[in-house]
Design a protein around this motif. Structure first.
Motif, PDB file in Angstrom:
ATOM      1  N   ARG A  22      -4.529   8.858  -2.070  1.00 33.67           N
ATOM      2  CA  ARG A  22      -5.556   7.828  -1.896  1.00 33.67           C
ATOM      3  C   ARG A  22      -5.242   6.644  -2.808  1.00 33.67           C
ATOM      4  O   ARG A  22      -5.082   6.810  -4.020  1.00 33.67           O
ATOM      5  CB  ARG A  22      -6.944   8.390  -2.210  1.00 33.67           C
ATOM      6  CG  ARG A  22      -7.341   9.546  -1.303  1.00 33.67           C
ATOM      7  CD  ARG A  22      -8.757  10.041  -1.592  1.00 33.67           C
ATOM      8  NE  ARG A  22      -9.065  11.209  -0.798  1.00 33.67           N
ATOM      9  CZ  ARG A  22      -9.461  11.182   0.470  1.00 33.67           C
ATOM     10  NH1 ARG A  22      -9.605  10.011   1.082  1.00 33.67           N
ATOM     11  NH2 ARG A  22      -9.710  12.297   1.128  1.00 33.67           N
ATOM     12  N   PHE A  23      -5.164   5.460  -2.184  1.00 33.14           N
ATOM     13  CA  PHE A  23      -4.889   4.238  -2.931  1.00 33.14           C
ATOM     14  C   PHE A  23      -6.204   3.637  -3.428  1.00 33.14           C
ATOM     15  O   PHE A  23      -7.253   3.774  -2.785  1.00 33.14           O
ATOM     16  CB  PHE A  23      -4.163   3.221  -2.048  1.00 33.14           C
ATOM     17  CG  PHE A  23      -2.829   3.714  -1.552  1.00 33.14           C
ATOM     18  CD1 PHE A  23      -1.659   3.363  -2.205  1.00 33.14           C
ATOM     19  CD2 PHE A  23      -2.738   4.529  -0.438  1.00 33.14           C
ATOM     20  CE1 PHE A  23      -0.425   3.805  -1.757  1.00 33.14           C
ATOM     21  CE2 PHE A  23      -1.512   4.981   0.027  1.00 33.14           C
ATOM     22  CZ  PHE A  23      -0.350   4.613  -0.640  1.00 33.14           C
ATOM     23  N   ARG A  24      -6.140   2.936  -4.516  1.00 32.80           N
ATOM     24  CA  ARG A  24      -7.350   2.351  -5.081  1.00 32.80           C
ATOM     25  C   ARG A  24      -7.935   1.255  -4.186  1.00 32.80           C
ATOM     26  O   ARG A  24      -9.100   0.895  -4.316  1.00 32.80           O
ATOM     27  CB  ARG A  24      -7.072   1.808  -6.480  1.00 32.80           C
ATOM     28  CG  ARG A  24      -6.124   0.626  -6.527  1.00 32.80           C
ATOM     29  CD  ARG A  24      -5.920   0.159  -7.978  1.00 32.80           C
ATOM     30  NE  ARG A  24      -5.102  -1.029  -8.073  1.00 32.80           N
ATOM     31  CZ  ARG A  24      -3.776  -1.019  -8.108  1.00 32.80           C
ATOM     32  NH1 ARG A  24      -3.131   0.138  -8.040  1.00 32.80           N
ATOM     33  NH2 ARG A  24      -3.090  -2.145  -8.201  1.00 32.80           N
ATOM     34  N   ASN A  25      -7.118   0.698  -3.271  1.00 34.13           N
ATOM     35  CA  ASN A  25      -7.617  -0.360  -2.379  1.00 34.13           C
ATOM     36  C   ASN A  25      -8.290   0.195  -1.120  1.00 34.13           C
ATOM     37  O   ASN A  25      -8.713  -0.562  -0.263  1.00 34.13           O
ATOM     38  CB  ASN A  25      -6.489  -1.313  -1.978  1.00 34.13           C
ATOM     39  CG  ASN A  25      -5.409  -0.623  -1.160  1.00 34.13           C
ATOM     40  OD1 ASN A  25      -5.546   0.541  -0.785  1.00 34.13           O
ATOM     41  ND2 ASN A  25      -4.322  -1.324  -0.898  1.00 34.13           N
ATOM     42  N   ARG A  75      -4.202  12.074 -11.147  1.00 30.36           N
ATOM     43  CA  ARG A  75      -4.788  10.726 -11.166  1.00 30.36           C
ATOM     44  C   ARG A  75      -3.818   9.841 -11.924  1.00 30.36           C
ATOM     45  O   ARG A  75      -3.551  10.059 -13.102  1.00 30.36           O
ATOM     46  CB  ARG A  75      -6.160  10.725 -11.840  1.00 30.36           C
ATOM     47  CG  ARG A  75      -6.779   9.329 -11.937  1.00 30.36           C
ATOM     48  CD  ARG A  75      -8.194   9.388 -12.500  1.00 30.36           C
ATOM     49  NE  ARG A  75      -9.095  10.050 -11.579  1.00 30.36           N
ATOM     50  CZ  ARG A  75      -9.689   9.442 -10.544  1.00 30.36           C
ATOM     51  NH1 ARG A  75      -9.447   8.148 -10.312  1.00 30.36           N
ATOM     52  NH2 ARG A  75     -10.490  10.102  -9.761  1.00 30.36           N
ATOM     53  N   SER A 122       0.826  -1.200   0.000  1.00 27.12           N
ATOM     54  CA  SER A 122       0.000   0.000   0.000  1.00 27.12           C
ATOM     55  C   SER A 122       0.857   1.245   0.000  1.00 27.12           C
ATOM     56  O   SER A 122       0.696   2.141  -0.807  1.00 27.12           O
ATOM     57  CB  SER A 122      -0.928   0.011   1.216  1.00 27.12           C
ATOM     58  OG  SER A 122      -0.181   0.115   2.393  1.00 27.12           O
ATOM     59  N   CYS A 152      -5.262   5.321   2.662  1.00 32.10           N
ATOM     60  CA  CYS A 152      -5.125   6.760   2.450  1.00 32.10           C
ATOM     61  C   CYS A 152      -4.047   7.323   3.368  1.00 32.10           C
ATOM     62  O   CYS A 152      -3.985   6.979   4.551  1.00 32.10           O
ATOM     63  CB  CYS A 152      -6.461   7.459   2.725  1.00 32.10           C
ATOM     64  SG  CYS A 152      -6.403   9.263   2.605  1.00 32.10           S
ATOM     65  N   ASN A 184      -2.549   3.723 -12.284  1.00 30.56           N
ATOM     66  CA  ASN A 184      -3.003   2.574 -11.486  1.00 30.56           C
ATOM     67  C   ASN A 184      -4.290   2.859 -10.714  1.00 30.56           C
ATOM     68  O   ASN A 184      -4.782   2.008  -9.987  1.00 30.56           O
ATOM     69  CB  ASN A 184      -1.913   2.122 -10.515  1.00 30.56           C
ATOM     70  CG  ASN A 184      -1.609   3.169  -9.447  1.00 30.56           C
ATOM     71  OD1 ASN A 184      -2.187   4.266  -9.435  1.00 30.56           O
ATOM     72  ND2 ASN A 184      -0.694   2.837  -8.546  1.00 30.56           N
ATOM     73  N   GLY A 185      -4.849   4.064 -10.848  1.00 28.79           N
ATOM     74  CA  GLY A 185      -6.097   4.401 -10.169  1.00 28.79           C
ATOM     75  C   GLY A 185      -5.923   5.206  -8.892  1.00 28.79           C
ATOM     76  O   GLY A 185      -6.898   5.709  -8.332  1.00 28.79           O
ATOM     77  N   ASP A 186      -4.694   5.343  -8.379  1.00 29.96           N
ATOM     78  CA  ASP A 186      -4.445   6.155  -7.195  1.00 29.96           C
ATOM     79  C   ASP A 186      -4.594   7.638  -7.540  1.00 29.96           C
ATOM     80  O   ASP A 186      -4.467   8.045  -8.703  1.00 29.96           O
ATOM     81  CB  ASP A 186      -3.026   5.916  -6.663  1.00 29.96           C
ATOM     82  CG  ASP A 186      -2.817   4.492  -6.170  1.00 29.96           C
ATOM     83  OD1 ASP A 186      -3.807   3.753  -6.058  1.00 29.96           O
ATOM     84  OD2 ASP A 186      -1.654   4.134  -5.915  1.00 29.96           O
ATOM     85  N   THR A 187      -4.846   8.455  -6.511  1.00 30.18           N
ATOM     86  CA  THR A 187      -4.938   9.900  -6.726  1.00 30.18           C
ATOM     87  C   THR A 187      -4.105  10.634  -5.692  1.00 30.18           C
ATOM     88  O   THR A 187      -3.894  10.139  -4.573  1.00 30.18           O
ATOM     89  CB  THR A 187      -6.397  10.400  -6.628  1.00 30.18           C
ATOM     90  OG1 THR A 187      -6.894  10.166  -5.293  1.00 30.18           O
ATOM     91  CG2 THR A 187      -7.279   9.704  -7.644  1.00 30.18           C
TER      92      THR A 187
END
Length: 308
Positions: free
Chosen positions: A59-62, A36, A6, A65, A39-42
């Motif tokens: 913020r991680f996609r899983n 953004r 993470s 944070c 991999n989808g993280d922001t």
């Protein structure tokens, strides 16, 4: 497990993904901006010459944070990390590692507050078990309980040394009824069964408590009252022995729960592993009670001789 799944997957960005924010004359991300990543993280926060530097929120996609300070894309300074399982760490970070002073709240409600070194509990710290209210206050080395410490329970506490998560050597139990039980934890090995080969390694079991004596508490006053003499301590021990046997038997011989910690860092899926509890068997001895049993046995033998 490793929490790098993470915390360590924060992409270096550079010109990766979508970016909306300020840039310097060289065209690098610099100042305030939002990104953004592929991999989808922001990330929403401050940049310096293309790196996350300053305060920001990642913020991680899983579901994990991080809110806090960065230095060249690494968590560095003060920050809070929220893990997907509900656990969180609030405190100091150095080079993407928990390092310095911080508080970790585990998914089960336990907490650790104290010093950290290279992502591990290391130094002085307090671990509180939510379910029982018990707490360990003392030294830690690489995530394990080690050094001088107290294990504090509702109506008694153990003072002594720990090594690799286990109590070792001399120590004492202090009871709220006003007495102390002195003794030591000794390491023993499981006896081998008949026919076992000598070469086979013996199984090492948990340390066992062996009590030596019971004394009353040594109380000190602002006027410098002297501690009790050996004779006074003996009288106090005899008077308190019966009460101690009942209380200690319930508190110590119920197999004291000592935290055994084989700590690994948290993962994105779970957070830092809570210390599991293993049971350390203990024996409580009452010197006064033993003497009473011997006297009773002697009287029975004398009466028998007289009848003969």
């Amino acid at each position: 497990m490793s929490d790098l799944s993470s915390e360590g997957t924060e992409e270096a960005e550079a010109e990766l993904g979508e970016y909306d924010g300020e840039r310097n004359p060289e065209g690098e991300r610099h100042g305030r901006g939002k990104a953004r990543l592929p991999n989808g993280d922001t990330y929403d926060g401050e940049y310096e010459r293309g790196f996350r530097s300053g305060r920001g929120t990642y913020r991680f996609r899983n579901g994990a944070c991080y809110i806090g300070e960065y230095l060249q894309n690494k968590k560095h300074g003060q920050g809070i990390f929220f893990y997907p399982d509900g656990s969180k760490y609030k405190g100091d970070w150095v080079n993407d590692q928990r390092h310095g002073y911080g508080e970790y709240t585990y998914a089960n409600g336990d907490t650790y507050t104290g010093e950290w070194f290279n992502h591990n509990r290391h130094g002085q710290g307090t671990y509180v078990y939510k379910d029982t209210g018990s707490k360990y206050v003392g030294g830690w080395v690489n995530g394990n309980q080690e050094g001088e410490a107290e294990l504090i329970h509702l109506n008694h506490r153990f003072k002594g040394k720990f090594w690799n998560g286990n109590p070792v050597g001399h120590g004492k139990y202090v009871f709220d009824i006003g007495c102390e039980q002195h003794g030591e934890y000794v390491q023993s090995e499981q006896d081998k069964g008949d026919g076992e080969e000598e070469e086979e390694p013996s199984f090492v079991v948990a340390p066992k408590w062996k009590a030596s004596q019971i004394t009353k508490l040594t109380l000190w006053t602002p006027h410098g009252e002297n501690p009790p003499s050996p004779s006074e301590a003996s009288l106090a021990a005899a008077a308190a022995a019966e009460a101690v046997e009942e209380r200690a038997a319930g508190a110590v011989t119920e197999e004291m729960k000592m935290p055994s910690i084989a700590v690994t860092d948290e993962s994105a899926e779970g957070g830092d592993d809570e210390p599991s509890l293993h049971e350390v068997s203990s024996e409580v001895f009452s010197p006064a009670k033993d003497e009473e049993d011997e006297d009773e046995g002697s009287r029975e033998e004398e009466e028998k001789d007289q009848e003969d």
